[in-house]
Scaffold this motif. Structure first.
Motif, PDB file in Angstrom:
ATOM      1  N   ILE A 100       0.830  -1.210   0.000  1.00 21.65           N
ATOM      2  CA  ILE A 100       0.000   0.000   0.000  1.00 21.65           C
ATOM      3  C   ILE A 100       0.861   1.254   0.000  1.00 21.65           C
ATOM      4  O   ILE A 100       0.576   2.221  -0.716  1.00 21.65           O
ATOM      5  CB  ILE A 100      -0.949  -0.011   1.219  1.00 21.65           C
ATOM      6  N   ARG A 101       1.927   1.246   0.791  1.00 23.82           N
ATOM      7  CA  ARG A 101       2.793   2.428   0.863  1.00 23.82           C
ATOM      8  C   ARG A 101       3.480   2.729  -0.457  1.00 23.82           C
ATOM      9  O   ARG A 101       3.919   3.863  -0.697  1.00 23.82           O
ATOM     10  CB  ARG A 101       3.833   2.241   1.969  1.00 23.82           C
ATOM     11  N   SER A 102       3.572   1.738  -1.330  1.00 21.39           N
ATOM     12  CA  SER A 102       4.205   1.952  -2.636  1.00 21.39           C
ATOM     13  C   SER A 102       3.264   2.573  -3.651  1.00 21.39           C
ATOM     14  O   SER A 102       3.684   2.938  -4.756  1.00 21.39           O
ATOM     15  CB  SER A 102       4.738   0.619  -3.185  1.00 21.39           C
ATOM     16  N   LEU A 103       1.980   2.681  -3.301  1.00 20.69           N
ATOM     17  CA  LEU A 103       0.981   3.233  -4.212  1.00 20.69           C
ATOM     18  C   LEU A 103       0.925   4.749  -4.101  1.00 20.69           C
ATOM     19  O   LEU A 103       1.371   5.339  -3.126  1.00 20.69           O
ATOM     20  CB  LEU A 103      -0.397   2.635  -3.897  1.00 20.69           C
ATOM     21  N   GLY A 104       0.294   5.370  -5.087  1.00 24.75           N
ATOM     22  CA  GLY A 104       0.165   6.818  -5.060  1.00 24.75           C
ATOM     23  C   GLY A 104      -1.007   7.297  -4.226  1.00 24.75           C
ATOM     24  O   GLY A 104      -1.088   8.480  -3.887  1.00 24.75           O
ATOM     25  N   SER A 105      -1.924   6.409  -3.901  1.00 19.04           N
ATOM     26  CA  SER A 105      -3.098   6.780  -3.103  1.00 19.04           C
ATOM     27  C   SER A 105      -3.597   5.543  -2.363  1.00 19.04           C
ATOM     28  O   SER A 105      -3.221   4.407  -2.672  1.00 19.04           O
ATOM     29  CB  SER A 105      -4.205   7.348  -3.989  1.00 19.04           C
ATOM     30  N   LYS A 106      -4.472   5.768  -1.371  1.00 20.14           N
ATOM     31  CA  LYS A 106      -5.015   4.649  -0.604  1.00 20.14           C
ATOM     32  C   LYS A 106      -5.883   3.768  -1.501  1.00 20.14           C
ATOM     33  O   LYS A 106      -6.675   4.250  -2.300  1.00 20.14           O
ATOM     34  CB  LYS A 106      -5.854   5.165   0.568  1.00 20.14           C
ATOM     35  N   PRO A 107      -5.766   2.460  -1.342  1.00 18.90           N
ATOM     36  CA  PRO A 107      -6.544   1.549  -2.185  1.00 18.90           C
ATOM     37  C   PRO A 107      -7.849   1.104  -1.545  1.00 18.90           C
ATOM     38  O   PRO A 107      -8.088   1.295  -0.348  1.00 18.90           O
ATOM     39  CB  PRO A 107      -5.599   0.347  -2.312  1.00 18.90           C
ATOM     40  N   VAL A 108      -8.681   0.485  -2.343  1.00 20.21           N
ATOM     41  CA  VAL A 108      -9.752  -0.375  -1.859  1.00 20.21           C
ATOM     42  C   VAL A 108      -9.121  -1.729  -1.554  1.00 20.21           C
ATOM     43  O   VAL A 108      -8.265  -2.203  -2.297  1.00 20.21           O
ATOM     44  CB  VAL A 108     -10.850  -0.547  -2.930  1.00 20.21           C
ATOM     45  N   LEU A 109      -9.523  -2.355  -0.456  1.00 17.72           N
ATOM     46  CA  LEU A 109      -9.037  -3.681  -0.098  1.00 17.72           C
ATOM     47  C   LEU A 109     -10.182  -4.672  -0.167  1.00 17.72           C
ATOM     48  O   LEU A 109     -11.248  -4.428   0.394  1.00 17.72           O
ATOM     49  CB  LEU A 109      -8.448  -3.684   1.308  1.00 17.72           C
ATOM     50  N   ILE A 110      -9.966  -5.781  -0.863  1.00 19.91           N
ATOM     51  CA  ILE A 110     -10.969  -6.835  -0.947  1.00 19.91           C
ATOM     52  C   ILE A 110     -10.292  -8.139  -0.540  1.00 19.91           C
ATOM     53  O   ILE A 110      -9.341  -8.587  -1.187  1.00 19.91           O
ATOM     54  CB  ILE A 110     -11.575  -6.948  -2.352  1.00 19.91           C
ATOM     55  N   GLY A 111     -10.750  -8.710   0.567  1.00 17.76           N
ATOM     56  CA  GLY A 111     -10.117  -9.902   1.096  1.00 17.76           C
ATOM     57  C   GLY A 111     -11.097 -11.021   1.331  1.00 17.76           C
ATOM     58  O   GLY A 111     -12.269 -10.793   1.661  1.00 17.76           O
ATOM     59  N   HIS A 112     -10.610 -12.243   1.170  1.00 21.42           N
ATOM     60  CA  HIS A 112     -11.432 -13.430   1.383  1.00 21.42           C
ATOM     61  C   HIS A 112     -10.817 -14.271   2.490  1.00 21.42           C
ATOM     62  O   HIS A 112      -9.605 -14.468   2.545  1.00 21.42           O
ATOM     63  CB  HIS A 112     -11.498 -14.249   0.093  1.00 21.42           C
ATOM     64  N   SER A 113     -11.651 -14.757   3.397  1.00 21.53           N
ATOM     65  CA  SER A 113     -11.225 -15.621   4.486  1.00 21.53           C
ATOM     66  C   SER A 113     -10.195 -14.893   5.360  1.00 21.53           C
ATOM     67  O   SER A 113     -10.496 -13.806   5.871  1.00 21.53           O
ATOM     68  CB  SER A 113     -10.681 -16.936   3.910  1.00 21.53           C
ATOM     69  N   PHE A 114      -8.992 -15.419   5.534  1.00 23.16           N
ATOM     70  CA  PHE A 114      -8.001 -14.671   6.302  1.00 23.16           C
ATOM     71  C   PHE A 114      -7.631 -13.369   5.605  1.00 23.16           C
ATOM     72  O   PHE A 114      -7.217 -12.405   6.257  1.00 23.16           O
ATOM     73  CB  PHE A 114      -6.759 -15.517   6.585  1.00 23.16           C
ATOM     74  N   GLY A 115      -7.798 -13.325   4.298  1.00 25.51           N
ATOM     75  CA  GLY A 115      -7.609 -12.053   3.591  1.00 25.51           C
ATOM     76  C   GLY A 115      -8.626 -11.017   4.018  1.00 25.51           C
ATOM     77  O   GLY A 115      -8.340  -9.818   4.025  1.00 25.51           O
ATOM     78  N   GLY A 116      -9.841 -11.471   4.406  1.00 23.69           N
ATOM     79  CA  GLY A 116     -10.847 -10.544   4.914  1.00 23.69           C
ATOM     80  C   GLY A 116     -10.475 -10.000   6.271  1.00 23.69           C
ATOM     81  O   GLY A 116     -10.745  -8.834   6.579  1.00 23.69           O
ATOM     82  N   LEU A 117      -9.853 -10.830   7.104  1.00 25.80           N
ATOM     83  CA  LEU A 117      -9.345 -10.348   8.397  1.00 25.80           C
ATOM     84  C   LEU A 117      -8.243  -9.314   8.168  1.00 25.80           C
ATOM     85  O   LEU A 117      -8.247  -8.245   8.797  1.00 25.80           O
ATOM     86  CB  LEU A 117      -8.822 -11.531   9.215  1.00 25.80           C
ATOM     87  N   ILE A 118      -7.318  -9.621   7.263  1.00 27.19           N
ATOM     88  CA  ILE A 118      -6.212  -8.700   6.960  1.00 27.19           C
ATOM     89  C   ILE A 118      -6.761  -7.376   6.439  1.00 27.19           C
ATOM     90  O   ILE A 118      -6.293  -6.293   6.829  1.00 27.19           O
ATOM     91  CB  ILE A 118      -5.251  -9.316   5.929  1.00 27.19           C
ATOM     92  N   ALA A 119      -7.755  -7.432   5.558  1.00 25.50           N
ATOM     93  CA  ALA A 119      -8.344  -6.212   5.003  1.00 25.50           C
ATOM     94  C   ALA A 119      -8.958  -5.348   6.102  1.00 25.50           C
ATOM     95  O   ALA A 119      -8.824  -4.117   6.092  1.00 25.50           O
ATOM     96  CB  ALA A 119      -9.397  -6.570   3.956  1.00 25.50           C
ATOM     97  N   GLN A 120      -9.630  -5.977   7.065  1.00 30.68           N
ATOM     98  CA  GLN A 120     -10.221  -5.220   8.165  1.00 30.68           C
ATOM     99  C   GLN A 120      -9.147  -4.552   9.025  1.00 30.68           C
ATOM    100  O   GLN A 120      -9.311  -3.404   9.454  1.00 30.68           O
ATOM    101  CB  GLN A 120     -11.078  -6.137   9.035  1.00 30.68           C
ATOM    102  N   LYS A 121      -8.060  -5.266   9.286  1.00 31.38           N
ATOM    103  CA  LYS A 121      -6.979  -4.677  10.082  1.00 31.38           C
ATOM    104  C   LYS A 121      -6.393  -3.460   9.378  1.00 31.38           C
ATOM    105  O   LYS A 121      -6.200  -2.405   9.991  1.00 31.38           O
ATOM    106  CB  LYS A 121      -5.875  -5.710  10.325  1.00 31.38           C
ATOM    107  N   LEU A 122      -6.121  -3.590   8.093  1.00 32.20           N
ATOM    108  CA  LEU A 122      -5.515  -2.491   7.340  1.00 32.20           C
ATOM    109  C   LEU A 122      -6.470  -1.304   7.227  1.00 32.20           C
ATOM    110  O   LEU A 122      -6.050  -0.149   7.294  1.00 32.20           O
ATOM    111  CB  LEU A 122      -5.093  -2.980   5.955  1.00 32.20           C
TER     112      LEU A 122
END
Length: 293
Positions: A74-96
Motif C-alpha cells: 500500500i505504501r508503494s501506491l500513489g493513493s489509498k486503495p480499496v481492499l478486498i479480502g477473502h477468508s483470512f484475507g478478509g481479516l487482513i483487510a479489516q486490520k488495514l
C-alpha cells in the motif's frame, strides 16, 4: 487542478489459495476503471505449481507478517486503495482499514477477528486437522481434494470442487489459524481489529452454506462494528459456501462489491477532490437499518 486517476484495488487471498484465484476479479475491476492487483502473501511463489513444490517458504508466516507485507504494498501506491479480502484475507483487510491504510474494504467470509465469540461445530471440525497438532503452528499445511470439497467448496459439485482445487489450491501456514483460535485469550492478539476507527466504508459478506467460516461467524464480526462512526454493511449469500469468490457464481459476489463501492462514492476513475465521497464516509450503517441482513 483536479486530475483523473484510477483508484487502486488490492485483492488479498486467504489460506490455501494462490493469488491467481483473484484473476477474474482483477480483470473485472480493471474493466470498471480500477487499478487492480492481487499480490501474494510473503513466501508465496509466482505460480500454483511452484507454491506446491516449495511449501516451506510460507511455513510459520503469521497475521502480523502478512499485514506488514500488504502495508508495504500500500505504501508503494500513489493513493489509498480499496481492499478486498477473502477468508483470512478478509481479516487482513479489516486490520488495514482500521489502521487507516485503505479508502474502503470488502471482507468476504472473513476469518474471525478478536471479539467474535461463535465457534460452530462445523467450523471447529474443519479447523481440527490443523489445530489438533501444535507442531502445525510452525508448518505449512496442505489440503486434500476431499477436505477441500467438504469444508471449502461444499456448496458446489465435487467435479467443480476438484477443478478449483487443481487450479488454485496451495499449502498454507498453520500459524494464522492458531492466532485466530486463541485471539480472545490474548491481550495483544494479532487478530485484533480497531472496529471503532474513523475510516472508509466496510462491507462484510457471509456465505449461508460456508463450512469454513460459517455465516454466524461473519455476522458476529459485523455486529462488532455496531457503534462504529462510519459506514458498515452486511450481506449474505444464502446458498454459497467458502468458495464463493472462485466458483461459478463469483460474478454475483463481485458485482455486489462493485455496487457497494459505487453507492459509497468509490469508483474506478476518480478525481483527487471528491466531496460527495467524503460526505458518505460520515454516514453510519447499523444492523437492521441500511445494512442488508
Amino acid at each position: 487542478m483536479n486530475t483523473t486517476q484510477a483508484t487502486p484495488v488490492i485483492f488479498i487471498h486467504g489460506l490455501w489459495m494462490h493469488s491467481s484465484s483473484w484473476d477474474n476479479w482483477v480483470e473485472l475491476f480493471r474493466a470498471n476503471g480500477f487499478d487492480a492487483q492481487a499480490p501474494g502473501w510473503p513466501g508465496d511463489s509466482a505460480t500454483v505449481a511452484e507454491s506446491n513444490a516449495n511449501p516451506e517458504a510460507i511455513a510459520g508466516v503469521g497475521i502480523d507478517q502478512v499485514v506488514e507485507h500488504y502495508a508495504g504494498v500500500i505504501r508503494s501506491l500513489g493513493s489509498k486503495p480499496v481492499l478486498i479480502g477473502h477468508s483470512f484475507g478478509g481479516l487482513i483487510a479489516q486490520k488495514l482499514l482500521g489502521m487507516g491504510l485503505a479508502v474502503a474494504a470488502v471482507a468476504i467470509d472473513p476469518a474471525q477477528i478478536k471479539g467474535v465469540l461463535p465457534l460452530p461445530f462445523v467450523q471447529l471440525k474443519n479447523a481440527l486437522p490443523v489445530l489438533g497438532n501444535p507442531a502445525n503452528r510452525k508448518r505449512a499445511v496442505s489440503q486434500t481434494p476431499k477436505r477441500f470439497h467438504g469444508g471449502f467448496a461444499n456448496a458446489v459439485s465435487e467435479k467443480e470442487s476438484n477443478e478449483l482445487f487443481a487450479r488454485y489450491a496451495i499449502p498454507a501456514p498453520g500459524r494464522p489459524l492458531f492466532e485466530a483460535a486463541t485471539a480472545n485469550f490474548s491481550s495483544k492478539s494479532p487478530a485484533a481489529v480497531n472496529v471503532h476507527a474513523v475510516r472508509g466504508p466496510l462491507l462484510i459478506i457471509g456465505g449461508g452454506q460456508d463450512h469454513t467460516v460459517p455465516e454466524v461467524t461473519s455476522r458476529a464480526a459485523f455486529a462488532l462494528y455496531a457503534k462504529a462512526p462510519t459506514v458498515n454493511e452486511y450481506r449474505v449469500f444464502d446458498d454459497r459456501g467458502h468458495s464463493l469468490v472462485i466458483d461459478h457464481g463469483w460474478r454475483e459476489v463481485a458485482d455486489a462489491a462493485l455496487d457497494f463501492l459505487a453507492r459509497n462514492g468509490v469508483v474506478g476513475q476518480t478525481r483527487e477532490a471528491q466531496p460527495a465521497q467524503a460526505a458518505r464516509l460520515g454516514q453510519t450503517a447499523r444492523i437492521g437499518e441500511s445494512a442488508e441482513v
